[in-house]
Design a protein around this motif. Structure first.
Motif, PDB file in Angstrom:
ATOM      1  N   GLY A  53      -8.252 -17.771   6.455  1.00 17.33           N
ATOM      2  CA  GLY A  53      -9.295 -16.939   5.864  1.00 17.33           C
ATOM      3  C   GLY A  53      -8.962 -15.464   5.835  1.00 17.33           C
ATOM      4  O   GLY A  53      -9.696 -14.677   5.232  1.00 17.33           O
ATOM      5  N   LEU A  54      -7.861 -15.073   6.467  1.00 14.92           N
ATOM      6  CA  LEU A  54      -7.450 -13.669   6.478  1.00 14.92           C
ATOM      7  C   LEU A  54      -6.197 -13.536   5.614  1.00 14.92           C
ATOM      8  O   LEU A  54      -5.138 -14.044   5.963  1.00 14.92           O
ATOM      9  CB  LEU A  54      -7.166 -13.206   7.906  1.00 14.92           C
ATOM     10  N   GLU A  55      -6.335 -12.855   4.468  1.00 13.77           N
ATOM     11  CA  GLU A  55      -5.243 -12.743   3.516  1.00 13.77           C
ATOM     12  C   GLU A  55      -4.986 -11.287   3.173  1.00 13.77           C
ATOM     13  O   GLU A  55      -5.919 -10.480   3.062  1.00 13.77           O
ATOM     14  CB  GLU A  55      -5.565 -13.518   2.231  1.00 13.77           C
ATOM     15  N   VAL A  56      -3.722 -10.951   2.974  1.00 18.67           N
ATOM     16  CA  VAL A  56      -3.340  -9.582   2.636  1.00 18.67           C
ATOM     17  C   VAL A  56      -2.330  -9.626   1.505  1.00 18.67           C
ATOM     18  O   VAL A  56      -1.506 -10.550   1.416  1.00 18.67           O
ATOM     19  CB  VAL A  56      -2.749  -8.850   3.867  1.00 18.67           C
ATOM     20  N   ARG A  57      -2.410  -8.641   0.613  1.00 20.18           N
ATOM     21  CA  ARG A  57      -1.435  -8.526  -0.468  1.00 20.18           C
ATOM     22  C   ARG A  57      -1.277  -7.061  -0.850  1.00 20.18           C
ATOM     23  O   ARG A  57      -2.088  -6.210  -0.487  1.00 20.18           O
ATOM     24  CB  ARG A  57      -1.829  -9.355  -1.682  1.00 20.18           C
ATOM     25  N   VAL A  58      -0.196  -6.783  -1.589  1.00 15.91           N
ATOM     26  CA  VAL A  58       0.107  -5.432  -2.063  1.00 15.91           C
ATOM     27  C   VAL A  58      -0.410  -5.299  -3.494  1.00 15.91           C
ATOM     28  O   VAL A  58      -0.214  -6.195  -4.321  1.00 15.91           O
ATOM     29  CB  VAL A  58       1.625  -5.175  -2.011  1.00 15.91           C
ATOM     30  N   VAL A  59      -1.076  -4.184  -3.793  1.00 21.06           N
ATOM     31  CA  VAL A  59      -1.583  -3.937  -5.140  1.00 21.06           C
ATOM     32  C   VAL A  59      -1.156  -2.543  -5.595  1.00 21.06           C
ATOM     33  O   VAL A  59      -0.662  -1.740  -4.808  1.00 21.06           O
ATOM     34  CB  VAL A  59      -3.129  -4.067  -5.201  1.00 21.06           C
ATOM     35  N   GLU A  60      -1.334  -2.282  -6.891  1.00 22.32           N
ATOM     36  CA  GLU A  60      -1.022  -0.988  -7.503  1.00 22.32           C
ATOM     37  C   GLU A  60       0.425  -0.553  -7.250  1.00 22.32           C
ATOM     38  O   GLU A  60       0.700   0.565  -6.830  1.00 22.32           O
ATOM     39  CB  GLU A  60      -1.986   0.093  -7.015  1.00 22.32           C
ATOM     40  N   ALA A  61       1.354  -1.480  -7.533  1.00 20.78           N
ATOM     41  CA  ALA A  61       2.787  -1.182  -7.393  1.00 20.78           C
ATOM     42  C   ALA A  61       3.135  -0.701  -5.995  1.00 20.78           C
ATOM     43  O   ALA A  61       4.024   0.132  -5.812  1.00 20.78           O
ATOM     44  CB  ALA A  61       3.237  -0.152  -8.433  1.00 20.78           C
ATOM     45  N   GLY A  62       2.431  -1.239  -4.992  1.00 21.78           N
ATOM     46  CA  GLY A  62       2.706  -0.868  -3.612  1.00 21.78           C
ATOM     47  C   GLY A  62       1.895   0.281  -3.086  1.00 21.78           C
ATOM     48  O   GLY A  62       2.028   0.647  -1.912  1.00 21.78           O
ATOM     49  N   ALA A  63       1.057   0.891  -3.927  1.00 25.73           N
ATOM     50  CA  ALA A  63       0.300   2.064  -3.496  1.00 25.73           C
ATOM     51  C   ALA A  63      -0.800   1.707  -2.500  1.00 25.73           C
ATOM     52  O   ALA A  63      -1.177   2.532  -1.663  1.00 25.73           O
ATOM     53  CB  ALA A  63      -0.306   2.780  -4.694  1.00 25.73           C
ATOM     54  N   ARG A  64      -1.351   0.510  -2.592  1.00 26.44           N
ATOM     55  CA  ARG A  64      -2.437   0.108  -1.699  1.00 26.44           C
ATOM     56  C   ARG A  64      -2.169  -1.269  -1.121  1.00 26.44           C
ATOM     57  O   ARG A  64      -1.425  -2.077  -1.687  1.00 26.44           O
ATOM     58  CB  ARG A  64      -3.781   0.065  -2.440  1.00 26.44           C
ATOM     59  N   TYR A 103      -9.438   9.936   6.160  1.00 32.18           N
ATOM     60  CA  TYR A 103      -9.229  11.072   5.254  1.00 32.18           C
ATOM     61  C   TYR A 103      -7.788  11.126   4.753  1.00 32.18           C
ATOM     62  O   TYR A 103      -7.551  11.432   3.578  1.00 32.18           O
ATOM     63  CB  TYR A 103      -9.615  12.359   5.977  1.00 32.18           C
ATOM     64  N   LEU A 104      -6.844  10.819   5.628  1.00 30.51           N
ATOM     65  CA  LEU A 104      -5.438  10.841   5.215  1.00 30.51           C
ATOM     66  C   LEU A 104      -5.151   9.787   4.151  1.00 30.51           C
ATOM     67  O   LEU A 104      -4.255   9.966   3.320  1.00 30.51           O
ATOM     68  CB  LEU A 104      -4.539  10.607   6.435  1.00 30.51           C
ATOM     69  N   ASN A 105      -5.923   8.706   4.160  1.00 33.94           N
ATOM     70  CA  ASN A 105      -5.696   7.630   3.203  1.00 33.94           C
ATOM     71  C   ASN A 105      -6.499   7.788   1.923  1.00 33.94           C
ATOM     72  O   ASN A 105      -6.541   6.882   1.100  1.00 33.94           O
ATOM     73  CB  ASN A 105      -6.019   6.282   3.845  1.00 33.94           C
ATOM     74  N   ARG A 106      -7.145   8.932   1.736  1.00 29.72           N
ATOM     75  CA  ARG A 106      -7.876   9.165   0.499  1.00 29.72           C
ATOM     76  C   ARG A 106      -6.923   9.195  -0.698  1.00 29.72           C
ATOM     77  O   ARG A 106      -7.285   8.791  -1.810  1.00 29.72           O
ATOM     78  CB  ARG A 106      -8.628  10.497   0.565  1.00 29.72           C
ATOM     79  N   THR A 107      -5.721   9.716  -0.511  1.00 29.86           N
ATOM     80  CA  THR A 107      -4.738   9.804  -1.584  1.00 29.86           C
ATOM     81  C   THR A 107      -3.444   9.160  -1.130  1.00 29.86           C
ATOM     82  O   THR A 107      -3.183   9.003   0.075  1.00 29.86           O
ATOM     83  CB  THR A 107      -4.456  11.264  -1.977  1.00 29.86           C
ATOM     84  N   ILE A 108      -2.612   8.826  -2.086  1.00 25.57           N
ATOM     85  CA  ILE A 108      -1.340   8.199  -1.748  1.00 25.57           C
ATOM     86  C   ILE A 108      -0.417   9.167  -1.018  1.00 25.57           C
ATOM     87  O   ILE A 108       0.429   8.758  -0.224  1.00 25.57           O
ATOM     88  CB  ILE A 108      -0.666   7.649  -3.027  1.00 25.57           C
ATOM     89  N   ALA A 109      -0.587  10.474  -1.245  1.00 20.94           N
ATOM     90  CA  ALA A 109       0.249  11.479  -0.583  1.00 20.94           C
ATOM     91  C   ALA A 109      -0.192  11.745   0.846  1.00 20.94           C
ATOM     92  O   ALA A 109       0.558  12.332   1.628  1.00 20.94           O
ATOM     93  CB  ALA A 109       0.238  12.782  -1.370  1.00 20.94           C
ATOM     94  N   GLY A 110      -1.392  11.352   1.204  1.00 16.86           N
ATOM     95  CA  GLY A 110      -1.885  11.597   2.558  1.00 16.86           C
ATOM     96  C   GLY A 110      -2.073  13.056   2.875  1.00 16.86           C
ATOM     97  O   GLY A 110      -1.882  13.478   4.020  1.00 16.86           O
ATOM     98  N   ASP A 111      -2.488  13.852   1.877  1.00 20.90           N
ATOM     99  CA  ASP A 111      -2.569  15.293   2.063  1.00 20.90           C
ATOM    100  C   ASP A 111      -4.000  15.824   2.137  1.00 20.90           C
ATOM    101  O   ASP A 111      -4.230  17.024   1.975  1.00 20.90           O
ATOM    102  CB  ASP A 111      -1.834  15.999   0.930  1.00 20.90           C
ATOM    103  N   THR A 112      -4.972  14.945   2.385  1.00 20.69           N
ATOM    104  CA  THR A 112      -6.353  15.395   2.503  1.00 20.69           C
ATOM    105  C   THR A 112      -6.559  16.143   3.817  1.00 20.69           C
ATOM    106  O   THR A 112      -6.116  15.679   4.879  1.00 20.69           O
ATOM    107  CB  THR A 112      -7.321  14.202   2.451  1.00 20.69           C
ATOM    108  N   ALA A 113      -7.220  17.305   3.772  1.00 21.41           N
ATOM    109  CA  ALA A 113      -7.485  18.077   4.985  1.00 21.41           C
ATOM    110  C   ALA A 113      -8.471  17.328   5.877  1.00 21.41           C
ATOM    111  O   ALA A 113      -9.450  16.743   5.403  1.00 21.41           O
ATOM    112  CB  ALA A 113      -8.046  19.450   4.619  1.00 21.41           C
TER     113      ALA A 113
END
Length: 358
Positions: A53-64, A103-113
């Motif tokens: 019941g616990l499944e994980v996958r990569v989406v958005e070309a690896g972004a998420r 907050y760091l995961n808000r963007t793919i760059a991890g640059d959120t203050a």
């Protein structure tokens, strides 16, 4: 006649330019989270130990990463400092507003203050962020964030390389569980080859404009341009649909919402190209202008906007990257070629002398 031609061509360029300005902000905002392509392939090896019941996958070309929890229990994703970050329960998805990862995961760059109250040692403060039992998030542990590739890649960029293995800890009650995965460098394709094929193709379609300006082949050639524009429009609609499916959108409602919120301009230009192609097939008045304008928008917003796949090995769609490149090339060929054909017909119409009245 020359003034009429210049006015019509200028109107095509102006309309396309206005559309560019209107769509620049939404396109950039969406692209920040969903890359148009990458040379780093992120994969997951699953959950260890396995949890039914616990499944994980990569989406958005690896972004998420996407984690679905159908165990009937609450499962937590652990943040970068060992703090609770996400909580996926039968009642919805919650994030810890005290976790720096929120907050760091808000963007793919991890640059959120980080806000002042972000403290991994603080008691969690949970906030619902989604219904259902599926969470999607950027995770720096599963990405290659350096501006330069690893040393092994720089030494042999034409070979595939394992960049690193990665793990993300989970908590299933009192049990420790781990998501595992890999990041690999995949050599990019030869972009020059794809652009050369695209240019040859669009020149061939544009040449139909010369035939379409002549008689008696003009009607048949215009119909051929219209057919190609319809095909390009269909492909332009299919590509953003694939991006939404790759991003994890599920069901008609989820896909529609994703298209309208993140892929609206590519979708609209594709639909516009289909309409203009049908207009040309019906040989309606002013079909030349409709074909030229729809082709320009198609090439700009559905072709050039996705042309990064020509130079990237991983495409943000759920099918092989080679197919993605063929689709983008087809959109560019039909869009730019239709624009050229429409402009040539406008020129021919402007150059035809008006019969003298008697």
């Amino acid at each position: 006649m020359i003034r009429t031609l210049l006015a019509r061509v200028g109107l095509v360029a102006t309309a396309a330019g206005v559309a560019t300005l209107l769509t620049a902000a939404p396109a950039a905002a969406h692209g920040a989270d969903a890359p148009d392509g990458t040379d780093y392939r992120t994969r997951t090896t699953g959950v260890t130990p396995q949890r039914p019941g616990l499944e994980v996958r990569v989406v958005e070309a690896g972004a998420r990463l996407e984690l679905t929890n159908d165990t009937g229990r609450a499962v937590e994703v652990v943040g970068y400092s060992g703090e609770p970050y996400l909580r996926i329960t039968p009642d919805g998805v919650f994030e810890n507003s005290r976790s720096p990862a929120t907050y760091l995961n808000r963007t793919i760059a991890g640059d959120t203050a980080l806000p002042a109250d972000a403290d991994p040692a603080a008691q969690p403060t949970w906030r619902r962020v989604a219904d259902g039992t599926t969470a999607r998030w950027h995770d720096q542990r599963a990405l290659w964030q350096e501006s330069a590739p690893p040393a092994a890649v720089r030494a042999a960029p034409d070979r595939e390389h394992r960049v690193r293995d990665w793990t993300i800890p989970l908590r299933d009650g009192a049990d420790q569980v781990t998501i595992g995965g890999t990041v690999d460098w995949v050599p990019p394709p030869d972009a020059y080859t794809w652009w050369a094929v695209t240019i040859v193709g669009l020149l061939a379609v544009g040449a139909l404009g010369l035939l379409a300006a002549a008689s008696p082949a003009g009607a048949r050639a215009l119909s051929a341009v219209g057919t190609l524009l319809v095909v390009g429009g269909v492909v332009a609609v299919a590509y953003p649909l694939g991006r939404e499916l790759d991003a994890g959108a599920q069901g008609v409602g989820g896909v529609t919402l994703g298209l309208l919120s993140g892929q609206i301009w590519s979708l609209l230009t594709g639909l516009g190209a289909i309409a203009a192609g049908c207009y040309a097939l019906a040989r309606r008045p002013a079909a030349d202008f409709a074909v030229a304008l729809a082709g320009a928008c198609l090439a700009l917003f559905a072709g050039a906007a996705n042309a990064a796949v020509f130079a990237r090995s991983i495409a943000p769609v759920p099918w092989p990257p080679e197919i993605a490149r063929v689709m983008v090339a087809l959109v560019l060929i039909t869009g730019t070629g239709a624009t050229a054909a429409g402009v040539l017909r406008l020129h021919a119409a402007a150059s035809t002398p008006t019969p003298a009245r008697t």
